[in-house]
Motif scaffolding. Structure first.
Motif, PDB file in Angstrom:
ATOM      1  N   ARG A   2       0.825  -1.207   0.000  1.00 52.41           N
ATOM      2  CA  ARG A   2       0.000   0.000   0.000  1.00 52.41           C
ATOM      3  C   ARG A   2       0.865   1.266   0.000  1.00 52.41           C
ATOM      4  O   ARG A   2       0.453   2.300  -0.526  1.00 52.41           O
ATOM      5  CB  ARG A   2      -0.932   0.003   1.212  1.00 52.41           C
ATOM      6  CG  ARG A   2      -2.023  -1.052   1.163  1.00 52.41           C
ATOM      7  CD  ARG A   2      -3.180  -0.683   2.100  1.00 52.41           C
ATOM      8  NE  ARG A   2      -2.737  -0.467   3.472  1.00 52.41           N
ATOM      9  CZ  ARG A   2      -2.711  -1.406   4.411  1.00 52.41           C
ATOM     10  NH1 ARG A   2      -3.091  -2.640   4.108  1.00 52.41           N
ATOM     11  NH2 ARG A   2      -2.323  -1.120   5.638  1.00 52.41           N
ATOM     12  N   GLN A   3       2.048   1.172   0.574  1.00 51.63           N
ATOM     13  CA  GLN A   3       2.946   2.320   0.611  1.00 51.63           C
ATOM     14  C   GLN A   3       3.878   2.373  -0.597  1.00 51.63           C
ATOM     15  O   GLN A   3       4.685   3.291  -0.707  1.00 51.63           O
ATOM     16  CB  GLN A   3       3.786   2.287   1.893  1.00 51.63           C
ATOM     17  CG  GLN A   3       2.993   2.424   3.169  1.00 51.63           C
ATOM     18  CD  GLN A   3       3.877   2.476   4.401  1.00 51.63           C
ATOM     19  OE1 GLN A   3       5.095   2.594   4.318  1.00 51.63           O
ATOM     20  NE2 GLN A   3       3.263   2.397   5.582  1.00 51.63           N
ATOM     21  N   ALA A   4       3.756   1.381  -1.495  1.00 51.92           N
ATOM     22  CA  ALA A   4       4.661   1.271  -2.652  1.00 51.92           C
ATOM     23  C   ALA A   4       6.117   1.296  -2.192  1.00 51.92           C
ATOM     24  O   ALA A   4       6.970   1.961  -2.785  1.00 51.92           O
ATOM     25  CB  ALA A   4       4.382   2.402  -3.647  1.00 51.92           C
ATOM     26  N   ALA A   5       6.365   0.545  -1.117  1.00 52.30           N
ATOM     27  CA  ALA A   5       7.690   0.561  -0.496  1.00 52.30           C
ATOM     28  C   ALA A   5       8.289  -0.833  -0.462  1.00 52.30           C
ATOM     29  O   ALA A   5       7.573  -1.846  -0.488  1.00 52.30           O
ATOM     30  CB  ALA A   5       7.592   1.105   0.933  1.00 52.30           C
ATOM     31  N   ALA A   6       9.611  -0.882  -0.399  1.00 54.02           N
ATOM     32  CA  ALA A   6      10.302  -2.130  -0.104  1.00 54.02           C
ATOM     33  C   ALA A   6      10.134  -2.425   1.376  1.00 54.02           C
ATOM     34  O   ALA A   6      10.144  -1.518   2.207  1.00 54.02           O
ATOM     35  CB  ALA A   6      11.781  -2.019  -0.456  1.00 54.02           C
ATOM     36  N   LEU A   7       9.963  -3.691   1.711  1.00 53.51           N
ATOM     37  CA  LEU A   7       9.819  -4.115   3.101  1.00 53.51           C
ATOM     38  C   LEU A   7      11.182  -4.580   3.599  1.00 53.51           C
ATOM     39  O   LEU A   7      11.742  -5.550   3.080  1.00 53.51           O
ATOM     40  CB  LEU A   7       8.800  -5.253   3.199  1.00 53.51           C
ATOM     41  CG  LEU A   7       8.607  -5.927   4.558  1.00 53.51           C
ATOM     42  CD1 LEU A   7       8.179  -4.919   5.617  1.00 53.51           C
ATOM     43  CD2 LEU A   7       7.586  -7.059   4.442  1.00 53.51           C
ATOM     44  N   PRO A  47       5.023 -11.356  -4.555  1.00 56.89           N
ATOM     45  CA  PRO A  47       5.968 -10.926  -5.592  1.00 56.89           C
ATOM     46  C   PRO A  47       5.903  -9.439  -5.935  1.00 56.89           C
ATOM     47  O   PRO A  47       6.833  -8.916  -6.560  1.00 56.89           O
ATOM     48  CB  PRO A  47       5.575 -11.789  -6.794  1.00 56.89           C
ATOM     49  CG  PRO A  47       4.157 -12.202  -6.546  1.00 56.89           C
ATOM     50  CD  PRO A  47       4.034 -12.323  -5.069  1.00 56.89           C
ATOM     51  N   ASP A  48       4.836  -8.752  -5.526  1.00 57.93           N
ATOM     52  CA  ASP A  48       4.749  -7.323  -5.839  1.00 57.93           C
ATOM     53  C   ASP A  48       5.408  -6.462  -4.761  1.00 57.93           C
ATOM     54  O   ASP A  48       5.320  -5.236  -4.802  1.00 57.93           O
ATOM     55  CB  ASP A  48       3.293  -6.897  -6.033  1.00 57.93           C
ATOM     56  CG  ASP A  48       2.397  -7.304  -4.882  1.00 57.93           C
ATOM     57  OD1 ASP A  48       2.833  -8.120  -4.034  1.00 57.93           O
ATOM     58  OD2 ASP A  48       1.257  -6.807  -4.808  1.00 57.93           O
ATOM     59  N   VAL A  49       6.071  -7.109  -3.785  1.00 54.61           N
ATOM     60  CA  VAL A  49       6.777  -6.382  -2.725  1.00 54.61           C
ATOM     61  C   VAL A  49       8.210  -6.886  -2.652  1.00 54.61           C
ATOM     62  O   VAL A  49       8.452  -8.098  -2.544  1.00 54.61           O
ATOM     63  CB  VAL A  49       6.086  -6.573  -1.359  1.00 54.61           C
ATOM     64  CG1 VAL A  49       6.916  -5.930  -0.243  1.00 54.61           C
ATOM     65  CG2 VAL A  49       4.682  -5.988  -1.380  1.00 54.61           C
ATOM     66  N   LEU A  50       9.154  -5.975  -2.698  1.00 55.14           N
ATOM     67  CA  LEU A  50      10.560  -6.327  -2.504  1.00 55.14           C
ATOM     68  C   LEU A  50      10.812  -6.461  -1.002  1.00 55.14           C
ATOM     69  O   LEU A  50      10.758  -5.467  -0.271  1.00 55.14           O
ATOM     70  CB  LEU A  50      11.477  -5.262  -3.100  1.00 55.14           C
ATOM     71  CG  LEU A  50      12.975  -5.427  -2.802  1.00 55.14           C
ATOM     72  CD1 LEU A  50      13.517  -6.720  -3.419  1.00 55.14           C
ATOM     73  CD2 LEU A  50      13.755  -4.210  -3.280  1.00 55.14           C
TER      74      LEU A  50
END
Length: 300
Positions: free
Chosen positions: A170-175, A203-206
């Motif tokens: 939701r934050q368009a961020a890498a975790l 897969p849509d989150v690094l």
């Protein structure tokens, strides 16, 4: 006539001195007790220093007045051996010792040595052996076992953290997780495999992970962020409690905190400073059940 209960569970936790972080540990205790309402469930802290701090606080009237929410069990917290000895003295001779450690590193190996030592005690008359059975549960990411593959435990842990990946998405961020690590034990591979499973499941989150001690370090994390051209980062502790490491090393105001370093490196950083305890409590409940089955301890 009431039958003497002989089964008990000991939750072996590193511990914390941060009052707000206790909720992460107590969430595990609550989940295990709910699963086994008729079984005695005790907490033990493996850190000598943390136990000493709580014992000092327990004798400080001002502290007690300011913190009435602290359970007596925490104020009087004992180590694993003392906790087990007191249970045995009360007739509990069939135990499950469940660590709440993340990796099977130094503290887990010490705990396993305690269990082996207690089980090795032989008396001249077998009926006077202090323990009939002691099961040892697995850490969050598993351990060496021919029955329970550690890779399955890693995947189950990653599945339990779906909400973290969703928040990062939701934050368009890498975790980016901060683990503890160890300079003297090769736990880095487990952390990297965990991060790989997170990327596979979400897969849509690094998802990346670094450690306070040992490998992988924050330098490796920064290099990976740049390689993937990430610009935003969500920081989270990969720790059971959001204690000192989370408050200071992860998001502290000092220039050497991860948040400070990443911001100097040009990343937009947010953080969720919550321990994993509530998210993974059910996993430890499962590990208790499996350890009990292997040791022949019937829990109710």
């Amino acid at each position: 006539m009431q039958v003497q209960q002989t089964e008990a569970i000991v939750l072996a936790m590193f511990g914390t001195t941060v009052e707000s972080a206790l909720q992460d540990l107590l969430a595990i205790h609550t989940a295990v007790q709910a699963a086994y309402p008729q079984v005695q469930v005790n907490i033990a802290f493996t850190s000598n220093q943390i136990r000493r701090i709580w014992h000092r606080r327990a004798t400080n009237p001002d502290y007690l007045a300011q913190h009435p929410e602290i359970p007596r069990e925490i104020l009087q917290i004992q180590g694993v051996l003392a906790t087990i000895a007191n249970l045995q003295d009360r007739g509990y001779v069939r135990l499950v010792v469940q660590p709440t450690h993340i990796a099977p590193a130094e503290e887990f190996h010490d705990l396993a040595a305690y269990v082996r030592g207690l089980l090795s005690i032989r008396t001249m008359k077998p009926r006077w052996r202090p323990f009939q059975a002691i099961g040892l549960g697995r850490p969050l990411l598993g351990t060496y076992s021919l029955k329970y593959a550690y890779a399955d435990d890693i995947r189950i842990a990653a599945q339990a953290l779906a909400a973290d990946a969703e928040l990062a998405r939701r934050q368009a961020a890498a975790l980016v997780y901060m683990g503890h690590g160890n300079h003297y034990f090769p736990s880095g591979g487990l952390y990297l495999e965990f991060a790989a499973r997170m990327r596979e499941l979400y897969p849509d989150v690094l998802t990346l992970i670094g450690t306070v001690e040992g490998f992988p370090s924050l330098d490796e994390v920064v290099a990976n962020l740049r390689h993937h051209r990430a610009t935003r980062v969500l920081l989270k502790p990969f720790l059971i409690v959001a204690g000192d490491h989370a408050i200071n090393d992860l998001v502290g105001e000092e220039e050497d905190s991860w948040q400070s370093i990443l911001r100097r490196e040009g990343f937009a950083v947010t953080a969720e400073v919550k321990g994993l305890g509530p998210q993974v409590a059910s996993i430890f409940v499962t590990h208790v059940a499996e350890a009990a089955t292997e040791a022949g301890v019937e829990l109710r």
